[in-house]
Design a protein around this motif. Structure first.
Motif, PDB file in Angstrom:
ATOM      1  N   PRO A   1      22.405  -4.954 -54.700  1.00 53.65           N
ATOM      2  CA  PRO A   1      21.359  -5.519 -53.845  1.00 53.65           C
ATOM      3  C   PRO A   1      21.860  -6.759 -53.105  1.00 53.65           C
ATOM      4  N   THR A   2      21.420  -6.923 -51.863  1.00 53.15           N
ATOM      5  CA  THR A   2      21.873  -8.040 -51.032  1.00 53.15           C
ATOM      6  C   THR A   2      21.577  -9.379 -51.683  1.00 53.15           C
ATOM      7  N   ALA A   3      20.455  -9.500 -52.365  1.00 53.59           N
ATOM      8  CA  ALA A   3      20.081 -10.770 -52.991  1.00 53.59           C
ATOM      9  C   ALA A   3      21.125 -11.210 -54.014  1.00 53.59           C
ATOM     10  N   LEU A   4      21.670 -10.254 -54.770  1.00 50.12           N
ATOM     11  CA  LEU A   4      22.691 -10.583 -55.758  1.00 50.12           C
ATOM     12  C   LEU A   4      23.975 -11.055 -55.074  1.00 50.12           C
ATOM     13  N   LEU A   5      24.326 -10.386 -54.005  1.00 48.40           N
ATOM     14  CA  LEU A   5      25.547 -10.744 -53.278  1.00 48.40           C
ATOM     15  C   LEU A   5      25.430 -12.127 -52.650  1.00 48.40           C
ATOM     16  N   MET A   6      24.266 -12.417 -52.083  1.00 51.69           N
ATOM     17  CA  MET A   6      24.078 -13.718 -51.436  1.00 51.69           C
ATOM     18  C   MET A   6      24.066 -14.841 -52.461  1.00 51.69           C
TER      19      MET A   6
ATOM     20  N   ALA B   1      29.709 -19.304 -55.129  1.00 49.62           N
ATOM     21  CA  ALA B   1      31.168 -19.343 -55.015  1.00 49.62           C
ATOM     22  C   ALA B   1      31.601 -20.355 -53.964  1.00 49.62           C
ATOM     23  N   ARG B   2      30.903 -20.381 -52.850  1.00 48.53           N
ATOM     24  CA  ARG B   2      31.268 -21.279 -51.754  1.00 48.53           C
ATOM     25  C   ARG B   2      31.059 -22.735 -52.138  1.00 48.53           C
ATOM     26  N   HIS B   3      29.976 -23.011 -52.852  1.00 49.68           N
ATOM     27  CA  HIS B   3      29.654 -24.381 -53.246  1.00 49.68           C
ATOM     28  C   HIS B   3      30.305 -24.783 -54.565  1.00 49.68           C
ATOM     29  N   GLY B   4      30.703 -23.793 -55.379  1.00 58.56           N
ATOM     30  CA  GLY B   4      31.192 -24.103 -56.716  1.00 58.56           C
ATOM     31  C   GLY B   4      30.110 -24.692 -57.586  1.00 58.56           C
ATOM     32  N   SER B   5      28.857 -24.324 -57.287  1.00 55.73           N
ATOM     33  CA  SER B   5      27.731 -24.934 -57.979  1.00 55.73           C
ATOM     34  C   SER B   5      26.515 -24.018 -57.901  1.00 55.73           C
TER      35      SER B   5
ATOM     36  N   ARG C   1      23.534 -26.109 -56.155  1.00 60.52           N
ATOM     37  CA  ARG C   1      23.593 -26.189 -54.696  1.00 60.52           C
ATOM     38  C   ARG C   1      23.287 -24.841 -54.055  1.00 60.52           C
ATOM     39  N   ALA C   2      23.686 -23.755 -54.709  1.00 58.80           N
ATOM     40  CA  ALA C   2      23.318 -22.428 -54.224  1.00 58.80           C
ATOM     41  C   ALA C   2      21.808 -22.245 -54.275  1.00 58.80           C
ATOM     42  N   ALA C   3      21.189 -22.737 -55.345  1.00 54.48           N
ATOM     43  CA  ALA C   3      19.732 -22.651 -55.476  1.00 54.48           C
ATOM     44  C   ALA C   3      19.039 -23.418 -54.349  1.00 54.48           C
ATOM     45  N   GLN C   4      19.560 -24.593 -54.015  1.00 56.72           N
ATOM     46  CA  GLN C   4      18.982 -25.377 -52.916  1.00 56.72           C
ATOM     47  C   GLN C   4      19.120 -24.643 -51.593  1.00 56.72           C
ATOM     48  N   GLU C   5      20.297 -24.052 -51.362  1.00 58.79           N
ATOM     49  CA  GLU C   5      20.534 -23.367 -50.098  1.00 58.79           C
ATOM     50  C   GLU C   5      19.630 -22.156 -49.934  1.00 58.79           C
ATOM     51  N   LEU C   6      19.422 -21.411 -51.013  1.00 55.96           N
ATOM     52  CA  LEU C   6      18.659 -20.167 -50.937  1.00 55.96           C
ATOM     53  C   LEU C   6      17.193 -20.341 -51.311  1.00 55.96           C
ATOM     54  N   HIS C   7      16.808 -21.597 -51.593  1.00 52.26           N
ATOM     55  CA  HIS C   7      15.415 -21.912 -51.951  1.00 52.26           C
ATOM     56  C   HIS C   7      14.946 -21.118 -53.174  1.00 52.26           C
TER      57      HIS C   7
END
Length: 304
Positions: free
Chosen positions: A9-14, A20-24, A27-33
Motif C-alpha cells: 500500500p502507498t501509505a506504507l511506502l510513504m 528513511a529520508r529524515h532518519g527519524s 519527523r516523518a510523523a510531522q511531515e505526514l501529519h
C-alpha cells in the motif's frame, strides 16, 4: 508488466520513505501529519510484507539497513517520477503542449533562456520545462524530450545537431587588471587563476598556445560551473578562462573584461540532442528548427 500483488500500500511506502529520508520516526510523523506510533506501525507492516528489516532502531533514531538503503533510494526515484508525471498532466490539463528539456546549467541560464521569449511568442501554446543535466543520460529512463549537450556529436539512441563552438578567453574584473598591471600574458604568472573542475588542463593549454611559460598553470580554486567561476572573476577573486558566449552580459556591463584576444578553441561543441523516439514529434522538431536558427544567428553575430 508489473505484478500488482507485490505492491505494498502507498501509505506504507510513504511512511518508510519519509522516515528513511529524515532518519527519524517523529519527523516523518510531522511531515505526514500522523502519530509516531502510526508511522512505526506502518513501517513494521512493510517490513513484514517484505520479509526483512529496513531499519535498525538506535535509541531515538532509525538507521537504514543495507536493504533499507537500497529500497529507499529506489522508492525516492519512483516518487520523483510520479510527481513529475503528475505535474506534466496538470500542465496538459490546461491545454497546450509541454516540452521537457535537459540543459547545461550555465548555457541554459546565459545563452538559451534570454532567447526563449522569442520561442514563446512564436509558440504561445507550448510550455517548456527546464532541468539541468551536466552529463549524458538514458532517455529511456529520464523524462526528457530533448537535451542540450556539450561534447562530441554522439549520444546512444539519439541524433545530435551542431549548435555552437566555444572560444575560451581570459577574463577578470577591471579593478584586478589595473591592480596587477596585467598588460602581457606573462603577467598572469603570479596572479590567482580560476579553474573549471571538468577542464583542469585548460589554463596549461592556453599558455602553451602562446608559448608562454607558466609555473602555476594548475594552481588555484576550482569551480563546478562556469557561472560560479565567472561571478568569482567579476568579484575580483582571480582570472578565469571562460567561453565568451557564456559571459556576454558580464562583458557588456563592464564587470568583466577580456584581458587578451588570444582564444582557445575547443574541439568539442554544443549540440541539440533528440532521442530516436522523438524523431517525428512535431513539437520537438519545431523547437529544434527554432534553436538551430538561433544558434546560426548567434554564430553569425559573433563573426560579424
Amino acid at each position: 508488466m508489473f505484478k500488482r500483488e507485490l505492491l505494498p500500500p502507498t501509505a506504507l511506502l510513504m511512511a518508510f520513505e519519509s522516515a528513511a529520508r529524515h532518519g527519524s520516526v517523529s519527523r516523518a510523523a510531522q511531515e505526514l501529519h500522523l502519530t509516531q506510533s502510526a508511522i512505526s506501525r506502518q513501517v513494521g507492516q512493510l517490513e513484514t510484507r517484505l520479509g526483512c528489516a529496513l531499519f535498525h532502531r538506535v535509541r531515538q533514531r532509525v538507521v537504514l539497513t543495507d536493504a533499507g538503503r537500497v529500497y529507499a533510494a529506489e522508492l525516492r526515484q519512483h516518487f520523483e517520477a510520479l510527481s513529475a508525471a503528475t505535474q506534466r498532466v496538470m500542465t496538459l490539463g490546461g491545454g497546450g503542449e509541454v516540452l521537457n528539456l535537459a540543459v547545461l546549467p550555465t548555457f541554459g541560464t546565459e545563452w538559451l533562456i534570454p532567447r526563449m521569449p522569442r520561442f514563446a511568442d512564436a509558440h504561445p501554446e507550448v510550455t517548456v520545462n527546464f532541468s539541468t543535466r551536466s552529463e549524458p543520460f538514458d532517455f529511456e529512463r529520464e523524462p526528457f524530450d530533448a537535451a542540450i549537450h556539450f561534447g562530441e556529436d554522439f549520444w546512444p539512441g539519439a541524433s545530435c545537431d551542431f549548435l555552437l563552438r566555444e572560444d575560451v578567453v581570459p577574463v577578470c574584473s577591471p579593478a584586478l587588471r589595473d591592480r596587477h598591471g596585467l598588460r602581457r600574458e606573462s603577467d598572469l604568472d603570479g596572479v590567482r587563476l580560476l579553474h573549471q573542475s571538468t577542464r583542469p588542463e585548460q589554463w596549461s593549454e592556453w599558455f602553451a598556445l602562446g608559448e608562454v611559460a607558466a609555473q602555476q598553470a594548475m594552481r588555484g580554486p576550482r569551480f563546478e560551473q562556469f557561472s560560479m567561476m565567472a561571478q568569482a572573476a567579476a568579484s575580483g577573486l582571480g582570472v578565469a578562462l571562460v567561453p565568451r558566449l557564456l559571459v556576454s552580459e558580464l562583458l557588456d556591463s563592464g564587470r568583466l573584461v577580456v584581458l587578451f584576444d588570444r582564444a582557445l578553441a575547443s574541439s568539442k561543441a554544443y549540440y541539440f540532442v533528440m532521442p530516436e523516439s522523438r524523431a517525428r514529434d512535431k513539437l520537438v522538431l519545431a523547437f529544434r528548427r527554432w534553436l538551430l536558427e538561433e544558434a546560426a544567428a548567434g554564430a553569425a553575430g559573433a563573426v560579424a
